[in-house]
Design a protein around this motif. Structure first.
Motif, PDB file in Angstrom:
ATOM      1  N   UNK A 100       0.786  -1.127   0.013  1.00 17.28           N
ATOM      2  CA  UNK A 100       0.011  -0.038  -0.062  1.00 17.28           C
ATOM      3  C   UNK A 100       0.775   1.308   0.097  1.00 17.28           C
ATOM      4  N   UNK A 101       1.918   1.311   0.604  1.00 18.80           N
ATOM      5  CA  UNK A 101       2.686   2.280   0.728  1.00 18.80           C
ATOM      6  C   UNK A 101       3.177   2.807  -0.504  1.00 18.80           C
ATOM      7  N   UNK A 102       3.738   1.791  -1.352  1.00 18.54           N
ATOM      8  CA  UNK A 102       4.355   2.270  -2.624  1.00 18.54           C
ATOM      9  C   UNK A 102       3.272   2.404  -3.492  1.00 18.54           C
ATOM     10  N   UNK A 103       1.984   1.804  -3.377  1.00 22.04           N
ATOM     11  CA  UNK A 103       0.819   2.369  -4.235  1.00 22.04           C
ATOM     12  C   UNK A 103       0.470   4.067  -4.021  1.00 22.04           C
ATOM     13  N   UNK A 104       0.311   4.003  -2.739  1.00 20.28           N
ATOM     14  CA  UNK A 104      -0.073   5.525  -2.385  1.00 20.28           C
ATOM     15  C   UNK A 104       0.872   6.393  -3.087  1.00 20.28           C
ATOM     16  N   UNK A 105       2.283   6.251  -3.024  1.00 20.57           N
ATOM     17  CA  UNK A 105       3.301   7.056  -3.387  1.00 20.57           C
ATOM     18  C   UNK A 105       3.227   7.372  -4.887  1.00 20.57           C
ATOM     19  N   UNK A 106       2.806   6.351  -5.611  1.00 25.32           N
ATOM     20  CA  UNK A 106       2.499   6.326  -7.018  1.00 25.32           C
ATOM     21  C   UNK A 106       1.383   7.191  -7.264  1.00 25.32           C
ATOM     22  N   UNK A 107       0.350   7.067  -6.735  1.00 25.61           N
ATOM     23  CA  UNK A 107      -0.800   7.942  -6.712  1.00 25.61           C
ATOM     24  C   UNK A 107      -0.485   9.381  -6.385  1.00 25.61           C
ATOM     25  N   UNK A 108      -0.150   9.541  -5.144  1.00 29.00           N
ATOM     26  CA  UNK A 108       0.111  10.869  -4.802  1.00 29.00           C
ATOM     27  C   UNK A 108       1.297  11.656  -5.361  1.00 29.00           C
ATOM     28  N   UNK A 109       2.414  11.100  -5.497  1.00 28.92           N
ATOM     29  CA  UNK A 109       3.645  11.906  -5.811  1.00 28.92           C
ATOM     30  C   UNK A 109       3.668  11.820  -7.505  1.00 28.92           C
ATOM     31  N   UNK A 110       3.427  10.471  -8.037  1.00 25.70           N
ATOM     32  CA  UNK A 110       3.521  10.479  -9.488  1.00 25.70           C
ATOM     33  C   UNK A 110       2.259  10.589 -10.221  1.00 25.70           C
ATOM     34  N   UNK A 111       1.254  10.566  -9.345  1.00 25.39           N
ATOM     35  CA  UNK A 111      -0.227  10.535 -10.291  1.00 25.39           C
ATOM     36  C   UNK A 111      -0.315   9.608 -11.605  1.00 25.39           C
TER      37      UNK A 111
END
Length: 298
Positions: free
Chosen positions: A253-264
């Motif tokens: 989840x942490x990695x997926x959240x980073x992809x969503x929030x930081x990389x969009x």
């Protein structure tokens, strides 16, 4: 010429033989990975060898060949199966060394002379079967031959050849595998060994229009060959957006959240074929929801 492989029995079943023309298959790999001559020959030979070993399997069974040498080309990984499909990649595709003393592409210099040669077989059972031998040559053909003798305990002669043009394209590629079965006659073995010394480079023969059947006739004698099967071979990758989606779920989840929030969004690139898959924020939110669901169920 179309790419295909032939399987044959020779000398009343005492010799098993395989030969393959794989020019289009190796050309596809060269284009996808933008390989230069030494890397093209190293990857191409490994793919041709994997096709020959794959031909000993049943259709759905598959194998992976890993060549982990100490040369500048880095590791090579190739997958193949019993249906003539193969794919592969080389860590450093941009290796182009000066020709060796024989005036041929310096595959040994690219691969290195120290390291590990591994074959992993997936026969559809719970566990895979793995065999390992040291790299003995770096020329790839001798390394396949050594592996077959030591790990599989089947005396074999394996020839692998890739002809690269001056513009880095693949002119011809192919190879053969001859296996000596128990009870083979010494006179027969001596005859084959003599033919092996005399045969020209396989890729040159293919470039001149020689067929896999013709290659076996040159090596074994025309009257001694019984062709059992002719099978098409091709570069084929089974990657998909769904498969990479499963891999994204697995990173957590942490990695997926980073992809969503930081990389969009995210992009996945297949190492084997170079295909790219794009994931929008909405795609990633769906994958995150699935990851959360999986966590709750477990």
């Amino acid at each position: 010429m179309e790419d295909y492989l032939v399987k044959a029995l020779c000398y009343e079943g005492s010799i098993r033989a395989y030969a393959v023309c794989a020019t289009n298959t190796i050309s596809e790999a060269q284009k996808r990975h933008d390989t230069w001559s030494s890397s093209t020959a190293a990857l191409g030979r490994t793919m041709v060898g994997a096709l020959l070993l794959g031909a000993t399997l049943k259709g759905e069974d598959k194998l992976t060949v890993k060549v982990q040498g100490n040369g500048p080309a880095g590791g090579i990984v190739v997958d193949s199966d019993g249906s003539g499909n193969t794919k592969g990649y080389i860590k450093n595709p941009h290796v182009s060394l000066t020709l060796n003393e024989s005036g041929k592409i310096d595959v040994r210099g690219a691969v290195g002379t120290e390291g590990i040669f591994t074959v992993i077989k997936d026969l559809g059972l719970k566990e895979t079967f793995s065999g390992q031998t040291p790299i003995v040559s770096g020329e790839i053909g001798e390394d396949f031959t050594y592996f077959m003798a030591v790990s599989e305990q089947i005396p074999s002669a394996i020839g692998l050849s890739v002809l690269v043009d001056t513009d880095e394209s693949v002119k011809a590629a192919g190879g053969f595998m001859i296996q000596v079965m128990p009870g083979a006659d010494e006179k027969t073995i001596d005859f084959i060994e003599q033919r092996l010394q005399e045969v020209p480079m396989i890729s040159r023969l293919i470039d001149e229009g020689e067929s896999p059947e013709g290659i076996l006739e040159r090596l074994l004698g025309k009257d001694e060959i019984e062709i059992l099967e002719k099978m098409p071979v091709q570069f084929k990758c089974n990657c998909s957006k769904e498969k990479f989606g499963t891999a994204i779920i697995a990173v957590g989840l942490d990695e997926i959240n980073a992809m969503i929030e930081e990389d969009h969004g995210a992009e996945a690139v297949c190492q084997f074929c170079g295909n790219k898959y794009q994931y929008s924020e909405d795609d990633l939110i769906e994958l995150r929801d699935e990851a959360i669901k999986n966590t709750r169920e477990n």
